[in-house]
Structures are given as structure tokens and as C-alpha cells.
Design a protein around this motif. Structure first.
Motif, PDB file in Angstrom:
ATOM      1  N   HIS A  92       2.344   1.841  -3.570  1.00  0.00           N
ATOM      2  CA  HIS A  92       1.237   2.006  -4.393  1.00  0.00           C
ATOM      3  C   HIS A  92       1.160   3.550  -4.402  1.00  0.00           C
ATOM      4  CE1 HIS A  92      -2.562   1.429  -6.917  1.00  0.00           C
ATOM      5  NE2 HIS A  92      -2.852   2.499  -6.229  1.00  0.00           N
ATOM      6  N   GLU A  93       0.754   4.004  -3.117  1.00  0.00           N
ATOM      7  CA  GLU A  93       0.302   5.492  -2.835  1.00  0.00           C
ATOM      8  C   GLU A  93       1.727   6.404  -3.130  1.00  0.00           C
ATOM      9  OE1 GLU A  93      -2.627   6.109  -2.704  1.00  0.00           O
ATOM     10  OE2 GLU A  93      -3.555   4.145  -2.383  1.00  0.00           O
ATOM     11  N   SER A  94       2.658   5.967  -2.648  1.00  0.00           N
ATOM     12  CA  SER A  94       3.955   6.732  -2.872  1.00  0.00           C
ATOM     13  C   SER A  94       4.311   6.873  -4.245  1.00  0.00           C
ATOM     14  CB  SER A  94       5.021   6.142  -2.139  1.00  0.00           C
ATOM     15  OG  SER A  94       4.897   6.240  -0.755  1.00  0.00           O
ATOM     16  N   VAL A 148       0.844  -1.187  -0.050  1.00  0.00           N
ATOM     17  CA  VAL A 148       0.075   0.123   0.069  1.00  0.00           C
ATOM     18  C   VAL A 148       0.929   1.024  -0.145  1.00  0.00           C
ATOM     19  CG1 VAL A 148      -1.666   1.200   1.495  1.00  0.00           C
ATOM     20  CG2 VAL A 148      -1.664  -1.073   1.103  1.00  0.00           C
ATOM     21  N   ALA A 149       1.783   1.158   0.925  1.00  0.00           N
ATOM     22  CA  ALA A 149       2.799   2.353   0.682  1.00  0.00           C
ATOM     23  C   ALA A 149       3.422   2.542  -0.541  1.00  0.00           C
ATOM     24  CB  ALA A 149       3.955   2.130   1.943  1.00  0.00           C
ATOM     25  N   LEU A 182      -1.771  12.078   1.595  1.00  0.00           N
ATOM     26  CA  LEU A 182      -1.031  10.893   1.392  1.00  0.00           C
ATOM     27  C   LEU A 182      -1.594   9.927   2.515  1.00  0.00           C
ATOM     28  CD1 LEU A 182       0.708   8.768  -0.375  1.00  0.00           C
ATOM     29  CD2 LEU A 182       2.598   9.739   0.912  1.00  0.00           C
ATOM     30  N   HIS A 183      -2.367   8.963   2.428  1.00  0.00           N
ATOM     31  CA  HIS A 183      -2.765   8.058   3.358  1.00  0.00           C
ATOM     32  C   HIS A 183      -2.406   6.878   3.362  1.00  0.00           C
ATOM     33  CE1 HIS A 183      -5.211   6.751   6.707  1.00  0.00           C
ATOM     34  NE2 HIS A 183      -5.625   5.782   6.116  1.00  0.00           N
ATOM     35  N   VAL A 184      -1.681   6.109   4.047  1.00  0.00           N
ATOM     36  CA  VAL A 184      -1.141   4.681   3.725  1.00  0.00           C
ATOM     37  C   VAL A 184      -1.986   3.642   4.655  1.00  0.00           C
ATOM     38  CG1 VAL A 184       0.703   3.150   3.919  1.00  0.00           C
ATOM     39  CG2 VAL A 184       0.878   5.537   2.853  1.00  0.00           C
ATOM     40  N   GLY A 212      -5.971   2.656   0.814  1.00  0.00           N
ATOM     41  CA  GLY A 212      -5.138   3.786   1.047  1.00  0.00           C
ATOM     42  C   GLY A 212      -5.349   4.973   0.011  1.00  0.00           C
ATOM     43  N   THR A 258      -4.481   9.100  -2.087  1.00  0.00           N
ATOM     44  CA  THR A 258      -3.530  10.205  -2.421  1.00  0.00           C
ATOM     45  C   THR A 258      -4.270  11.118  -3.429  1.00  0.00           C
ATOM     46  OG1 THR A 258      -1.673   8.606  -2.623  1.00  0.00           O
ATOM     47  CG2 THR A 258      -1.339  10.732  -3.460  1.00  0.00           C
TER      48      THR A 258
END
Length: 214
Positions: A46-48, A43-44, A64-66, A81, A83
Motif C-alpha cells: 500500500h505505502e510503496s 501495508v508495504a 515511507l513508514h511501513v 503505515g 507516506t
């Protein structure tokens, strides 16, 4: 004296007992234990990837929510998550923003393929397992979009920017599904090498012993 010297050299140079390889059952338990950290890392990543793509094109990341997963306060749907950015000015920038996680998945799975299909695949079975579980997470992130059609889905957003709706998106969906199948074969090869192929035995170290008389 000569006999004592030879005995000391044998004791010093004799190989220590090596750690036994884990059984397949042990690997399954460890793999299950890796599921949660792999999910959080996925998830981190992907969103990053979304956030990094936005920064590259000059947009501003507003949220940005993980972790933890929950209801997206903007879309009002459950998500693992999310973004949100501001300042995407062109269609190309929007496509890059939504497609970024899939491009990262492809790049990392390409690196995994380079390992699993060559002799640089690690000998340690725990290392093999960690790589394969990580690759599984990447594949899930990529392949899930084959069957997801929600308006907030990344692939749906990309197809919308390309004006692909209804029957027009079918060819693109088929190509994407074929890519997911190809990546699944790569990940399956990782499991095959981890569970079915025994690790090669390390090459023994041969050290010449010099004999001297006293």
C-alpha cells in the motif's frame, strides 16, 4: 534373467507415494499463520504504491513508514503505515498519488480472478491457500474505504480533489461499494475452490516397457 529385468523396471518406474492433501482444518491453521505476514506485505504494498506514484510524476518521497504501526507524527492519528511526499504539482498528480494503492489492488485482484476462474488455478492446496489469503488482504485494503470517512483516508482525499462533498459523493461511494462487492465474489470463489473443490488427481505417467530375451 528376463524376470529380473522386468522386476527392476517396475521398481524404478513405479510411482512413489504422493503427499496426502492437507485437510481443511490444517488449511485453516496455516491460513491463520499467514495472517501476520500478509498484513505486513499488504501495508508495504500500500505505502510503496503511494511512493511509486509520487516518483512517477516527479515528486520526492520524504518519508515511507511501513512497520510497526503507530501514531503518525504529522497527522497525529494511529496508522498502520504512512507516506509523505513533496512536489505534487497538479490535481491529477495528487489523485494518482492517493488512488495508487486502490489501482494496484484492482490490478492484482484481476490477476487473481484470471487464475481462479480458469484452469491455471494451481493443484497444490497450499498454493491455493496462499493465493486466496493474499487476495483477501488486497480486498480488505480496497473495501475498508467504503466505510471510512476520516480526512486522511485515501478515497476521501480523492473525492476532495474532485470536489465531491456531502450528497455529491454518494454516487461515487455507491459505485465504489459495488466494486468492493464484486471483488468479494472473486475472493469467495477462491475460498470455494480451495476448501470445497477437491484438487484434480494428477494424470498417471504411462511408460512402455520393452521386453528383451537374454
Amino acid at each position: 534373467m528376463r524376470a529380473r529385468l522386468v522386476l527392476v523396471l517396475v521398481l524404478v518406474l513405479a510411482p512413489r507415494g504422493s503427499r496426502a492433501d492437507p485437510s481443511n482444518k490444517q488449511l485453516v491453521y496455516v491460513g491463520l499463520g499467514l495472517a501476520v505476514p500478509t498484513y505486513v506485505a499488504g501495508v508495504a504494498l500500500h505505502e510503496s504504491s503511494h511512493a511509486l506514484a509520487a516518483v512517477i510524476v516527479g515528486a520526492k518521497v520524504e518519508q515511507l513508514h511501513v512497520f510497526p504501526p503507530g501514531i503518525d507524527p504529522h497527522a497525529h492519528v494511529f496508522r498502520f503505515g504512512w507516506t509523505y511526499v513533496r512536489g505534487l504539482r497538479t490535481r491529477g498528480q495528487e489523485v494518482l498519488f492517493f488512488a495508487a494503492p486502490k489501482l494496484v489492488d484492482l490490478a492484482l485482484l484481476g490477476g487473481f480472478a484470471a487464475l481462479v476462474y480458469t484452469n491455471v488455478w494451481p493443484h497444490d492446496r497450499y498454493g491455493q491457500l496462499a493465493l486466496t489469503v493474499g487476495a483477501t488482504g488486497l480486498w480488505v485494503d480496497f473495501a475498508k474505504d467504503v466505510v471510512l470517512f476520516a480526512p486522511t483516508n485515501d478515497v476521501v482525499q480523492v473525492l476532495d480533489r474532485w470536489c465531491m462533498h456531502g450528497w455529491r459523493e454518494v454516487p461515487a461511494r455507491l459505485v465504489y461499494a459495488a466494486a468492493a462487492v464484486g471483488l468479494a465474489v472473486i475472493v469467495a470463489r477462491g475460498y470455494e475452490r480451495t476448501f470445497a473443490t477437491p484438487a484434480p488427481a494428477p494424470t498417471p505417467l504411462v511408460v512402455p516397457v520393452l521386453r528383451a530375451a537374454f
